[in-house]
Structure formats: structure tokens, C-alpha cells
Design an enzyme around this catalytic site. Sequence first.
Site, PDB file in Angstrom:
ATOM      1  N   GLN A 156       8.787   8.560 -10.430  1.00  0.00           N
ATOM      2  CA  GLN A 156       8.243   9.319  -9.391  1.00  0.00           C
ATOM      3  C   GLN A 156       7.943  10.589  -9.264  1.00  0.00           C
ATOM      4  OE1 GLN A 156       9.713   9.631  -5.146  1.00  0.00           O
ATOM      5  NE2 GLN A 156       8.464   7.879  -4.747  1.00  0.00           N
TER       6      GLN A 156
ATOM      7  N   LYS B 193       3.987   5.706  -2.680  1.00  0.00           N
ATOM      8  CA  LYS B 193       5.086   5.164  -1.931  1.00  0.00           C
ATOM      9  C   LYS B 193       4.956   5.982  -0.301  1.00  0.00           C
ATOM     10  CE  LYS B 193      10.318   4.508  -1.269  1.00  0.00           C
ATOM     11  NZ  LYS B 193      10.446   5.281   0.123  1.00  0.00           N
TER      12      LYS B 193
ATOM     13  N   ARG C  73      19.083   2.722  -0.188  1.00  0.00           N
ATOM     14  CA  ARG C  73      20.569   2.925   0.105  1.00  0.00           C
ATOM     15  C   ARG C  73      21.325   1.835   0.159  1.00  0.00           C
ATOM     16  NH1 ARG C  73      19.788   5.754   5.728  1.00  0.00           N
ATOM     17  NH2 ARG C  73      18.161   4.289   5.992  1.00  0.00           N
TER      18      ARG C  73
ATOM     19  N   ASN D 193      10.029  -1.501   2.371  1.00  0.00           N
ATOM     20  CA  ASN D 193      11.120  -0.863   2.075  1.00  0.00           C
ATOM     21  C   ASN D 193      11.765  -0.579   3.274  1.00  0.00           C
ATOM     22  OD1 ASN D 193      11.575   2.789   1.436  1.00  0.00           O
ATOM     23  ND2 ASN D 193      12.938   1.050   0.461  1.00  0.00           N
ATOM     24  N   GLY D 194      12.974  -0.272   3.521  1.00  0.00           N
ATOM     25  CA  GLY D 194      13.850   0.256   4.905  1.00  0.00           C
ATOM     26  C   GLY D 194      14.816  -0.955   5.151  1.00  0.00           C
ATOM     27  N   ASP D 195      15.942  -0.488   5.449  1.00  0.00           N
ATOM     28  CA  ASP D 195      17.243  -1.279   6.214  1.00  0.00           C
ATOM     29  C   ASP D 195      17.076  -2.614   5.273  1.00  0.00           C
ATOM     30  OD1 ASP D 195      16.969   0.715   8.102  1.00  0.00           O
ATOM     31  OD2 ASP D 195      16.324  -0.616   9.355  1.00  0.00           O
TER      32      ASP D 195
ATOM     33  N   CYS E 252       8.400  11.064   1.280  1.00  0.00           N
ATOM     34  CA  CYS E 252       9.634  11.575   1.413  1.00  0.00           C
ATOM     35  C   CYS E 252       9.793  12.600   2.619  1.00  0.00           C
ATOM     36  CB  CYS E 252      10.136  12.583   0.464  1.00  0.00           C
ATOM     37  SG  CYS E 252      11.978  13.280   0.307  1.00  0.00           S
TER      38      CYS E 252
ATOM     39  N   ALA F  80      16.979   9.941  -3.664  1.00  0.00           N
ATOM     40  CA  ALA F  80      17.016  11.278  -4.055  1.00  0.00           C
ATOM     41  C   ALA F  80      18.503  11.697  -4.175  1.00  0.00           C
ATOM     42  CB  ALA F  80      16.196  12.217  -3.063  1.00  0.00           C
TER      43      ALA F  80
END
Length: 350
Positions: free
Chosen positions: A86, A158, A245, A220-222, A116, A33
Amino acid sequence: MALAAYGGLVQSLHVLRIGPVQLETPLLLAPIAGYCDLAFRLLCRACGGVGLASTDLLNAHSILRGHPTALALAATNEHDRLLCMQLYGNGDDPLADAALWAADHGAAVVDINMGCPVDKVCKKNGGSLLLRDIDATTDLAERIVRAVAPRGIPVTAKVRLGWDAAHVVAPRLARQLEQVGIAAVTVHGRTTEQKFRGTVDLQGIAAVVEAVDTIPIIGNGDVRTPLDAVRMMERTGCAGVMIGRGALRTPWIFRTTAALLDGRPAPEPTRAEKIRLILRHLELMQVHGTERRAVLTLNSRISWYGRTMGHVKPLKEAIRLATSAAEMRRTLQEWLAGCEDPVVEDRVLV
């Protein structure tokens, strides 16, 4: 499982399919986002290794009404393939119609945002709030799947693990979504309550992998380095990895991760390559936006790029304080001229 023993699994990962759509790599750019605009997607694609990239979150009402901001977020072109759009909203919103719009405007995949944690999205009863009533959410997903099925467009979701640690619903939700035709589920390994605090729960993602029969689960994540992606695949059994990110600082992470998964060397780009990439990002932002937007974006993002480049404080300060694209370009070209890095043809990023 050690990386050396990872080859057999890698072969299956490289034919990751989402419904009828086959990805070239099992690596996906997340719908970040505020960051995942066309220019940034094209930059990541130019570096290589992206199997599927997503737009920013798209509000169903705004897309159908032709709101300029929503249309800008959904902007794409022939170089932006394969593309996922999305959507976010709830059962009272025209998500099925918005999915049809996406199918008509370049989407190879349509994703439903069920994870989200941002208040702006949740206040519209979308995003992670869909985890609070998974039966209603399953019904919503089924309506969207039916709407785009005649177009041959797969629908994905997601999700997060649940609203909080006491209400982990992702395994059950994924199983129900599979039963109504959702083609893949991406799982961010945190709860909504956590937002981005703490560390990703790989066991939680693994539980979702175990809960479904045939559809791919994407972790997903880190994921900040190629080894993070390998570790996620090893420990969860997920069929692919979505990077969010981590790509903002290192858009080349898809290329280096794909190389690592193939058992090939995955060298860090040289400083000269990184400067060329920043120049390319500036150019893409001007082509697909305004100069003002390009300058403001690079004013802030140079700190992320700079952290990967060693001692370049004067460069970071010059770009942070620049007020025009020409000033930025001049500074970057001066630094590029001072680089002594060799140009390796098969490693040039953009």
C-alpha cells in the site's frame, strides 16, 4: 439473510478476483499502520485463511530513495504470498514510480491509500485528503494504473465514506475509479472526521457496492469476530472483508472466519494453541527483526492476547515485564507445559 441461507453467496465469494489475481479466500489483512510487519503477516498466514495481506503504509519518496525504515516495512519473502503493497501520497508525489518499484519487489497487488485519517499521512496531502478532490484523485489513480498495467499488476484503492457526514463521496469515487481501471475498492465504513469513533456504517458500504458495475467492493471496519464478517457480507453485498484491528488480538480470525463461511465448524483455539502461537510470533519477530523490537512488541501485545485466554494475569504480567526473548520463551513454555488441552491435529494453528 440468515447464515443457513448463505451458502450460494459463499461459493461466489471464494473465487474473489482482483483483476487477474484470484484469492483463495475473500478475507484480507489490512495495512495496519505500525503493526502489519512481515512477522505479523507470516503469523496470520500460518494460522490460515488469509486471502491477501498488505504491508504497512509505504511512503512513495521513501521507497524510491531506499530509506531503511521504508524498506523494512516493505520486506517480504516467498512465504508472504499473496502480498499487497500500500502506497500513500498525492498527485505531486512519484506514486506511479513507487508502484513500479512495488511490482518489482514482490507485490501481487498495489493499493493506493485514500482513507488514512492519521495526521502524519494527511499532512502530506495523502490518505483521506484525497477524498477532498475526487476528480484529481481519479486522475492520479489512472496514472498509476497505466504505469503498472504492462506488468499485469492490478491497482486497488482503500477509501473512507468521505471527509465528514456532509461530504460522503465514496460511491461516486468508486464509480470513477472503476472507469479508469482500478480493480477493487476497499471501503472503511466511517468518515475521516470519525476516525475510529462510533460504529461502522454498513449502509454506507452497501451504497458503494451498488455504485459500481463489475469490480469487487471489500468491506472494512469493526470486524472483530467471524460473525461480524458474515454480517458485513450479508448486509452490504460486499465481495470480501478486510480485517484490521480485530486481527491484532486474534490472528486466527481469518481461519475461523473462512471455516464459518464454508459452513464448517470454527472452534476457538485452545489455550495451548494460543500459547504456541505467541511463541511462534516471538520467533518470527526475532528472525525478521531484532530481539529488542521483539521483546518490546510482545511486552505490549500480550495484553491483547491475554484477553482471549481467560484468567492468565500472572502470564500477562510476566511477559509484560520481561526484558529478554529467552525470559519470555521460558515463561510461555512453563505455561504451555501446564496446559491440559488436547492437541487436535487439524486445528493446530502454527
